[in-house]
Design an enzyme around this catalytic site. Sequence first.
Site, mmCIF file in Angstrom:
data_model
loop_
_atom_site.group_PDB
_atom_site.id
_atom_site.type_symbol
_atom_site.label_atom_id
_atom_site.label_comp_id
_atom_site.label_asym_id
_atom_site.label_seq_id
_atom_site.Cartn_x
_atom_site.Cartn_y
_atom_site.Cartn_z
ATOM 1 N N CYS B 111 3.275 6.113 -4.756
ATOM 2 C CA CYS B 111 2.289 5.120 -5.200
ATOM 3 C C CYS B 111 2.633 4.548 -6.577
ATOM 4 C CB CYS B 111 0.897 5.743 -5.230
ATOM 5 S SG CYS B 111 0.414 6.444 -3.637
ATOM 6 N N HIS B 256 -3.580 2.374 -10.026
ATOM 7 C CA HIS B 256 -3.369 2.589 -8.594
ATOM 8 C C HIS B 256 -4.726 2.965 -7.984
ATOM 9 C CE1 HIS B 256 -2.204 4.066 -4.804
ATOM 10 N NE2 HIS B 256 -2.342 5.337 -5.120
ATOM 11 N N ASN B 286 -6.630 2.954 -0.276
ATOM 12 C CA ASN B 286 -5.421 3.239 -1.048
ATOM 13 C C ASN B 286 -4.237 2.642 -0.290
ATOM 14 O OD1 ASN B 286 -3.077 4.412 -2.048
ATOM 15 N ND2 ASN B 286 -3.931 6.469 -2.190
#
Lengths: 78, 333
Positions: B111, B256, B286
């Site tokens: 990520c 993030h 996400n």
Amino acid sequence: MYDQLKSIIADQLGVEETQVTPEAKFVADLGADSLAMVEMVMAIEDKFGVRISQQEIKDLSSVGDALSLIKSRMGGAA
Amino acid sequence: MFSRIVATGSSVPELEVGNDELAGLVDTSDEWIVTRTGMSRRHIATTDTTSSLAAAAARKALDAAGLSADDIDLIMVATVTPDNFTPTVSCQVQAALGNTAATCLDLWAGCSGFVYSLRVADSMIRAGGVHRALIIGAETLSRVVDWTDRNTCVLFGDGAGAVVLEASDEPGVLACVTRSDGSRGNVLRIPGLANSNPWAIKAASDADAIAPPPSVISMDGQEVFRFAVGAIQWSLEESARIAGIDISSIYRIIPHQANNRIIDAVASRMGIERDVFYTNLQRFGNTSAASIPLALDELNRAESIPVGAYLALVGFGGGLTWGGSVIRWAQTA
């Protein structure tokens, strides 16, 4: 030290300090979920300068468990 | 010589899946998901691929900048869900755009991939070898989600975000820092293919030892939570220090989009107003390496970010990897 711990737990879990007794279970009585447990432990680590492992977090069931863990980590001095 | 962001773009699959629909797949509820993650819905790919989403996001960024495909001499794609081992997603984007001028490079850093890519592209531009880069974060995580695991399947979504980064005399990227800790790689995994060649099979004493592990996401939520809070804090402090600015002067922090609770915890621990953190995970979930450019594009289109404003981008994820960047916002088209 117990008073400081009570205040951190009440603050982190959004409960009244009177609910925080040694017998109180974090999940069943104080409504903690797994992320709230980590956050609370991080606040405890900051306050008392101790390190609590991931396995120890998973084993923490009651407020009394947390109290004895911190005491042992701080060399038994309360 | 500096680099700066001059345009943004994004693309998500059309299908939106709400929490109630997930409650029909696994034992969960809207209330459970919202309380623990902040997420209400996410976009899920049906016919889209990582490459098609990446190319669509790239086209929007090029259109916004008024550029044509061959104005780009570097195409980077950060992803953990490429469509193939080869060709890379970046090469597929190049073909889709009809670009012939670029070097194409995929980057795997979980990520944190977008921040890592920004650091690489910024360094290449400052070194003088690249003039204008497309940096894309793109994922179809829905293909590596275990749709029977209620702890993880609610968390992820598909999508892509892109920026055009170009050489400039004026500073845009003021700081970009990255770190890794491979020793903690097991807390967040998507296994690759097992080696089942005839000799590996013969060498395996236990046939199960080479049974391919399913390529699905597994993670230790508590461990990741603790890591993430520390990683965001370090990334913000270190990138602000190198940029020479105070964290309180940052206009917006784009983290993030892993979980609202992580961001709440960081805001409270660092004494930063929660509203400074831009989140859109409520609607997108996400999206791993895509989350930061997807959020940046949404912010850029929703409101006019003041020219000269400081933005901080912060990534953290599998590897473990983490990193942050402070940028000074330039005029975007």
